[in-house]
Design an enzyme around this catalytic site. Structure first.
Site, short mmCIF file in Angstrom:
data_model
loop_
_atom_site.label_atom_id
_atom_site.label_comp_id
_atom_site.label_asym_id
_atom_site.label_seq_id
_atom_site.Cartn_x
_atom_site.Cartn_y
_atom_site.Cartn_z
N ARG A 246 0.86 -1.18 0.00
CA ARG A 246 0.00 0.00 0.00
C ARG A 246 0.89 1.23 0.00
NH1 ARG A 246 -3.57 -2.83 -1.41
NH2 ARG A 246 -5.60 -3.15 -0.42
N GLU A 275 -3.95 7.22 -4.45
CA GLU A 275 -4.56 6.59 -5.64
C GLU A 275 -6.00 7.03 -5.83
OE1 GLU A 275 -4.25 2.28 -5.74
OE2 GLU A 275 -2.19 2.42 -5.02
N HIS A 296 -1.40 -0.03 -9.87
CA HIS A 296 -1.99 -0.99 -8.91
C HIS A 296 -2.52 -2.23 -9.63
CE1 HIS A 296 -4.08 -1.32 -4.73
NE2 HIS A 296 -3.78 -2.52 -5.22
C1 DGY Z 1 -6.37 -6.02 -2.52
O1 DGY Z 1 -7.32 -6.72 -2.83
O2 DGY Z 1 -6.14 -5.64 -1.38
C2 DGY Z 1 -5.39 -5.66 -3.58
O3 DGY Z 1 -4.65 -4.54 -3.25
C3 DGY Z 1 -6.01 -5.49 -4.93
O4 DGY Z 1 -4.92 -5.53 -5.80
#
Ligand code: DGY
Length: 333
Positions: A246, A275, A296
């Site tokens: 993240r 984002e 992402h």
């Molecule tokens: C999630 O599902 O947490 C992922 O970051 C999607 O890519």
């Protein structure tokens, strides 16, 4: 014969066809066929009337949204591995269960982490652009042209040795990297032996000694800016940092600053602090070949998305049948 009323399930984004078809069969499903991200007021409207909300990482299900839940709303079955977009504490206060979709994104995310680990030191994105942007200008092979840095024999420091971190470690070992990791707790001895991994209780000490840092921990209050300006300053000037977890685990402004000052060699980022907007300074660094940025997409495989959908459906079904859903998420303590 009495037929049980189907639960009203509100899905915030377009899901793979196979998942949507199954959801239509099983639930009174409101789908988002055109995939337009839902506004906050649409989410509030949904949570007032639906029995189950199926959000994704692009929806902010904060206390303000949760507080609007109608009495029938009992389950937030997130189509995601991470749950940092949901105020799980606020949901618990309202008696709403939260579930996620763990395990099914591990290998896909680890693959893309490895791709970034290779792409940055070996200048993959830059090289690919040579032939697409100005094909006629390539003068051919030269001994000193497009030199990157070797991966084999280097040290990787994995921040967060959960399922994804461990899957990254397995791949990295196969590429000849020696494995170092920092985690809240040490992994079991069998895994450490298999990976010949060195555990660092001190994140600071590990960061100062590795060549590549891979961020693989979830976003929680405890990991917010874990890779802070002070910690970034500990990295060696020849080191690289890769983040597929993240964006907010790294202080992005501080990262941009040290990249710009040449205090580390490069970065590979699949996630960003704000984002979907990406800091233009990062885009500039990418154009200069100092970073590789991806939108992402680490977990973006059709198989993975279908597996996620299956998990969401199983969580909803189990919950509706009166059992504890398999992927229940508890408030972070
Ligand atoms: C999630 O599902 O947490 C992922 O970051 C999607 O890519």
């Amino acid at each position: 014969m009495t037929t049980k009323k189907k639960p009203k399930v509100y899905v915030t984004r377009k899901l793979p066809d196979a998942v949507e078809t199954r959801m239509r069969e099983l639930f009174d499903a409101e789908l988002n066929i055109d995939d337009r991200p839902r506004t906050k007021s649409e989410l509030i409207q949904a949570i007032r009337v639906a029995d189950v909300l199926v959000p994704t990482v692009t929806d902010r299900i904060d206390a303000e949204v949760i507080d609007e839940a109608g009495p029938q709303m009992k389950l937030i079955a997130s189509f995601s591995n991470g749950t940092d977009h949901i105020d799980v504490e606020a949901a618990a206060r309202r008696g709403i269960t939260v579930t996620n979709t763990p395990n099914v994104l591990t290998e896909d995310t680890a693959d893309m982490t490895m791709a970034l680990i290779l792409a940055v030191p070996r200048r993959l994105a830059e090289g690919a652009r040579v032939l697409t942007d100005n094909p006629g200008e390539w003068a051919g092979w030269s001994p000193t042209w497009m030199l990157g840095r070797r991966i084999h024999g280097k040290r990787i420091g994995i921040v967060g040795m959960g399922r994804i971190g461990t899957a990254v470690a397995r791949r990295a070992k196969a590429f000849g990297l020696s494995i170092h990791y920092h985690n809240r707790k040490r992994v079991n001895p069998a895994t450490e032996d298999e990976l010949e991994a060195t555990y660092w209780d001190s994140l600071d000490q590990m960061l100062a000694r590795v060549d590549i840092v891979s961020v693989n921990c979830p976003s929680t209050p405890a990991t917010y800016h874990l890779i802070s300006a002070r910690r970034l300053a500990l990295l060696q000037p020849t080191s690289y940092i890769v983040n597929t977890a993240r964006g907010d685990v790294i202080d992005e402004a501080a990262l941009i600053k040290i990249l710009r000052e040449g205090k580390i060699a490069g970065a590979g980022l699949d996630v960003f602090e704000n984002e979907p907007s990406v800091n233009p300074k990062l885009v500039k660094l990418a154009n200069e070949g100092k970073v590789v940025i991806l939108p992402h997409m680490s977990s973006a495989t059709l198989e993975g998305r279908i597996d996620m959908g299956d998990k969401v459906i199983i969580n909803i079904r189990t919950f509706i049948d009166g059992h504890r859903p398999p992927n229940r998420v508890l408030p972070f303590r």
